[in-house]
Design a protein around this motif. Structure first.
Motif, PDB file in Angstrom:
ATOM      1  N   TRP A  32      30.254   2.085 -19.981  1.00 56.80           N
ATOM      2  CA  TRP A  32      28.699   1.380 -20.278  1.00 56.80           C
ATOM      3  C   TRP A  32      29.574   0.004 -21.196  1.00 56.80           C
ATOM      4  CZ3 TRP A  32      23.571   1.691 -19.568  1.00 56.80           C
ATOM      5  CH2 TRP A  32      23.285   1.221 -20.167  1.00 56.80           C
ATOM      6  N   ASP A  33      30.307   0.952 -21.935  1.00 51.15           N
ATOM      7  CA  ASP A  33      30.626  -0.684 -23.323  1.00 51.15           C
ATOM      8  C   ASP A  33      31.653  -1.669 -22.612  1.00 51.15           C
ATOM      9  OD1 ASP A  33      29.858   0.601 -24.972  1.00 51.15           O
ATOM     10  OD2 ASP A  33      31.867   1.508 -26.040  1.00 51.15           O
ATOM     11  N   THR A  34      32.297  -2.239 -21.443  1.00 50.14           N
ATOM     12  CA  THR A  34      33.287  -2.083 -19.998  1.00 50.14           C
ATOM     13  C   THR A  34      31.231  -3.727 -20.183  1.00 50.14           C
ATOM     14  OG1 THR A  34      34.691  -1.195 -20.456  1.00 50.14           O
ATOM     15  CG2 THR A  34      34.452  -3.118 -18.478  1.00 50.14           C
ATOM     16  N   HIS A  35      30.838  -2.760 -19.160  1.00 49.83           N
ATOM     17  CA  HIS A  35      30.168  -3.238 -18.516  1.00 49.83           C
ATOM     18  C   HIS A  35      28.772  -4.012 -19.027  1.00 49.83           C
ATOM     19  CE1 HIS A  35      25.586  -4.003 -16.972  1.00 49.83           C
ATOM     20  NE2 HIS A  35      25.666  -3.753 -15.794  1.00 49.83           N
ATOM     21  N   GLU A  36      28.513  -4.106 -20.732  1.00 51.24           N
ATOM     22  CA  GLU A  36      28.199  -4.250 -21.758  1.00 51.24           C
ATOM     23  C   GLU A  36      28.853  -5.932 -21.962  1.00 51.24           C
ATOM     24  OE1 GLU A  36      24.800  -4.353 -23.652  1.00 51.24           O
ATOM     25  OE2 GLU A  36      23.931  -3.042 -21.502  1.00 51.24           O
ATOM     26  N   ALA A  37      29.987  -5.846 -22.171  1.00 47.92           N
ATOM     27  CA  ALA A  37      30.663  -6.818 -22.724  1.00 47.92           C
ATOM     28  C   ALA A  37      30.641  -8.047 -21.364  1.00 47.92           C
ATOM     29  CB  ALA A  37      31.820  -6.389 -23.530  1.00 47.92           C
ATOM     30  N   LEU A  38      31.234  -7.318 -20.619  1.00 45.32           N
ATOM     31  CA  LEU A  38      30.367  -8.099 -19.272  1.00 45.32           C
ATOM     32  C   LEU A  38      29.660  -9.332 -18.862  1.00 45.32           C
ATOM     33  CD1 LEU A  38      33.044  -5.667 -17.168  1.00 45.32           C
ATOM     34  CD2 LEU A  38      33.787  -8.283 -18.312  1.00 45.32           C
ATOM     35  N   SER A  39      28.868  -8.194 -19.355  1.00 44.60           N
ATOM     36  CA  SER A  39      27.637  -8.790 -18.931  1.00 44.60           C
ATOM     37  C   SER A  39      26.392  -9.486 -19.858  1.00 44.60           C
ATOM     38  CB  SER A  39      26.374  -8.014 -18.306  1.00 44.60           C
ATOM     39  OG  SER A  39      26.199  -6.496 -19.314  1.00 44.60           O
ATOM     40  N   GLN A  40      27.560  -9.798 -21.427  1.00 49.14           N
ATOM     41  CA  GLN A  40      26.481 -10.498 -21.968  1.00 49.14           C
ATOM     42  C   GLN A  40      27.549 -11.511 -22.472  1.00 49.14           C
ATOM     43  OE1 GLN A  40      25.312  -7.232 -25.387  1.00 49.14           O
ATOM     44  NE2 GLN A  40      23.970  -6.559 -24.286  1.00 49.14           N
ATOM     45  N   GLN A  41      28.692 -11.781 -21.906  1.00 50.04           N
ATOM     46  CA  GLN A  41      29.687 -12.781 -22.827  1.00 50.04           C
ATOM     47  C   GLN A  41      30.242 -13.322 -21.391  1.00 50.04           C
ATOM     48  OE1 GLN A  41      32.287 -10.288 -25.563  1.00 50.04           O
ATOM     49  NE2 GLN A  41      30.576 -10.335 -26.750  1.00 50.04           N
ATOM     50  N   ALA A  42      30.104 -14.764 -21.598  1.00 54.47           N
ATOM     51  CA  ALA A  42      31.267 -15.198 -21.048  1.00 54.47           C
ATOM     52  C   ALA A  42      32.116 -15.260 -20.928  1.00 54.47           C
ATOM     53  CB  ALA A  42      30.885 -17.001 -21.280  1.00 54.47           C
ATOM     54  N   ASP A  43      33.222 -14.757 -21.863  1.00 54.53           N
ATOM     55  CA  ASP A  43      34.323 -14.603 -22.371  1.00 54.53           C
ATOM     56  C   ASP A  43      34.354 -12.768 -22.945  1.00 54.53           C
ATOM     57  OD1 ASP A  43      36.774 -13.924 -23.102  1.00 54.53           O
ATOM     58  OD2 ASP A  43      37.208 -15.768 -24.201  1.00 54.53           O
ATOM     59  N   PRO A  44      34.573 -11.842 -22.764  1.00 55.05           N
ATOM     60  CA  PRO A  44      34.430 -10.386 -22.959  1.00 55.05           C
ATOM     61  C   PRO A  44      35.842 -10.551 -24.036  1.00 55.05           C
ATOM     62  CG  PRO A  44      35.257 -10.442 -21.022  1.00 55.05           C
ATOM     63  CD  PRO A  44      34.738 -11.440 -21.328  1.00 55.05           C
ATOM     64  N   GLY A  45      36.565 -11.182 -24.430  1.00 49.12           N
ATOM     65  CA  GLY A  45      37.734 -10.725 -25.417  1.00 49.12           C
ATOM     66  C   GLY A  45      39.098  -9.871 -24.045  1.00 49.12           C
ATOM     67  N   GLN A  59      36.859  -2.817  -0.439  1.00 44.35           N
ATOM     68  CA  GLN A  59      35.938  -2.358  -0.589  1.00 44.35           C
ATOM     69  C   GLN A  59      34.961  -2.141  -1.832  1.00 44.35           C
ATOM     70  OE1 GLN A  59      37.459   1.672   1.135  1.00 44.35           O
ATOM     71  NE2 GLN A  59      38.558   0.774   2.274  1.00 44.35           N
ATOM     72  N   GLY A  60      35.454  -2.008  -2.895  1.00 39.77           N
ATOM     73  CA  GLY A  60      34.467  -2.003  -3.880  1.00 39.77           C
ATOM     74  C   GLY A  60      35.022  -2.602  -5.129  1.00 39.77           C
ATOM     75  N   HIS A  61      34.693  -2.829  -6.371  1.00 41.83           N
ATOM     76  CA  HIS A  61      35.618  -3.082  -7.393  1.00 41.83           C
ATOM     77  C   HIS A  61      34.404  -3.196  -8.758  1.00 41.83           C
ATOM     78  CE1 HIS A  61      35.989  -7.121  -5.485  1.00 41.83           C
ATOM     79  NE2 HIS A  61      35.694  -7.467  -6.730  1.00 41.83           N
ATOM     80  N   VAL A  62      34.657  -2.898  -9.576  1.00 41.59           N
ATOM     81  CA  VAL A  62      34.258  -3.800 -10.686  1.00 41.59           C
ATOM     82  C   VAL A  62      33.918  -5.278 -10.937  1.00 41.59           C
ATOM     83  CG1 VAL A  62      33.787  -3.566 -13.059  1.00 41.59           C
ATOM     84  CG2 VAL A  62      34.507  -1.655 -12.139  1.00 41.59           C
ATOM     85  N   PRO A  63      32.622  -6.004 -10.815  1.00 38.73           N
ATOM     86  CA  PRO A  63      32.784  -7.326 -10.869  1.00 38.73           C
ATOM     87  C   PRO A  63      33.038  -7.954 -11.908  1.00 38.73           C
ATOM     88  CG  PRO A  63      30.594  -6.513 -10.147  1.00 38.73           C
ATOM     89  CD  PRO A  63      31.209  -4.854 -10.611  1.00 38.73           C
ATOM     90  N   GLY A  64      33.977  -8.406 -11.469  1.00 38.09           N
ATOM     91  CA  GLY A  64      35.265  -9.583 -12.430  1.00 38.09           C
ATOM     92  C   GLY A  64      36.613  -8.850 -12.867  1.00 38.09           C
ATOM     93  N   ALA A  65      36.267  -7.984 -11.925  1.00 37.51           N
ATOM     94  CA  ALA A  65      38.205  -7.295 -11.819  1.00 37.51           C
ATOM     95  C   ALA A  65      38.644  -7.755 -11.443  1.00 37.51           C
ATOM     96  CB  ALA A  65      37.416  -6.052 -11.968  1.00 37.51           C
ATOM     97  N   PRO A  83      48.970 -15.161 -21.521  1.00 36.94           N
ATOM     98  CA  PRO A  83      49.016 -15.456 -23.206  1.00 36.94           C
ATOM     99  C   PRO A  83      49.961 -14.301 -24.216  1.00 36.94           C
ATOM    100  CG  PRO A  83      48.003 -16.413 -23.386  1.00 36.94           C
ATOM    101  CD  PRO A  83      47.434 -15.622 -22.164  1.00 36.94           C
ATOM    102  N   ALA A  84      50.803 -13.958 -24.191  1.00 35.80           N
ATOM    103  CA  ALA A  84      50.967 -13.401 -25.653  1.00 35.80           C
ATOM    104  C   ALA A  84      50.101 -12.480 -26.721  1.00 35.80           C
ATOM    105  CB  ALA A  84      52.382 -12.722 -27.125  1.00 35.80           C
ATOM    106  N   GLY A  85      49.300 -11.215 -26.804  1.00 39.22           N
ATOM    107  CA  GLY A  85      47.948 -11.196 -27.500  1.00 39.22           C
ATOM    108  C   GLY A  85      46.798 -11.066 -26.308  1.00 39.22           C
ATOM    109  N   THR A  86      46.914 -10.778 -25.216  1.00 41.13           N
ATOM    110  CA  THR A  86      46.457 -11.120 -24.078  1.00 41.13           C
ATOM    111  C   THR A  86      45.973  -9.588 -24.318  1.00 41.13           C
ATOM    112  OG1 THR A  86      46.523 -13.201 -23.018  1.00 41.13           O
ATOM    113  CG2 THR A  86      45.207 -10.769 -21.773  1.00 41.13           C
ATOM    114  N   LEU A  87      44.641  -9.019 -23.895  1.00 42.22           N
ATOM    115  CA  LEU A  87      44.184  -7.915 -24.450  1.00 42.22           C
ATOM    116  C   LEU A  87      43.219  -7.351 -22.633  1.00 42.22           C
ATOM    117  CD1 LEU A  87      43.101  -4.732 -25.224  1.00 42.22           C
ATOM    118  CD2 LEU A  87      40.929  -5.509 -25.852  1.00 42.22           C
ATOM    119  N   PHE A  88      43.839  -6.375 -22.178  1.00 46.47           N
ATOM    120  CA  PHE A  88      43.859  -5.730 -20.796  1.00 46.47           C
ATOM    121  C   PHE A  88      43.152  -4.208 -20.788  1.00 46.47           C
ATOM    122  CE2 PHE A  88      47.664  -8.136 -19.832  1.00 46.47           C
ATOM    123  CZ  PHE A  88      47.311  -9.696 -18.869  1.00 46.47           C
TER     124      PHE A  88
END
Length: 137
Positions: A32-45, A59-65, A83-88
């Motif tokens: 839920w939190d991942t979906h919200e971040a991806l759908s509400q922000q151009a750059d979710p961080g 065959q099917g993946h989360v949009p934006g993944a 870059p170093a510090g990129t959050l995955f």
């Protein structure tokens, strides 16, 4: 009160429970939190990684993944592209799959901050969120 499997071992004191559950949130996020971040922000961080095979991703993946199977998470590729510090945030098929945890460990060994998306594809679908599919399929 009769003892049962739930009550036989007492719950942790509240301060200990707070530390435990807050620590858990440092390692995981949910669909839920991942979906919200991806759908509400151009750059979710964060960069969302589907660590399953290219075939399953198609065959099917989360949009934006992005698709990056665990075995392809290597220092030369990652340092060249991120870059170093990129959050995955990693995910795989679901709670029955440890691919996301293995990928998260690989990223952490390379020095990247990382969280696992609890539930994976199974959790995403359980929340009612759509998957994206490759056009060729």
């Amino acid at each position: 009160m009769p003892a049962n499997a739930v009550t036989q071992i007492p719950a942790a004191p509240a301060d200990e429970a707070v530390r435990h559950f807050e620590a858990e949130l440092r390692f995981e996020t949910d669909c839920w939190d991942t979906h919200e971040a991806l759908s509400q922000q151009a750059d979710p961080g964060f960069v969302l990684l589907d660590v399953r095979s290219a075939e399953l991703y198609a065959q099917g993946h989360v949009p934006g993944a992005l698709n990056l199977p665990r075995r392809k998470i290597i220092a030369s590729r990652m340092r060249q592209q991120y870059p170093a510090g990129t959050l995955f945030v990693t995910y795989c098929a679901g709670p029955h799959c440890n691919g996301a945890a293995r990928a998260a460990a690989a990223l952490a060994r390379l020095g990247y901050p990382v969280k696992l998306m609890a539930g994976g594809i199974t959790g995403w679908l359980d929340e009612g969120f759509p998957l994206e599919r490759d056009a060729a399929l």
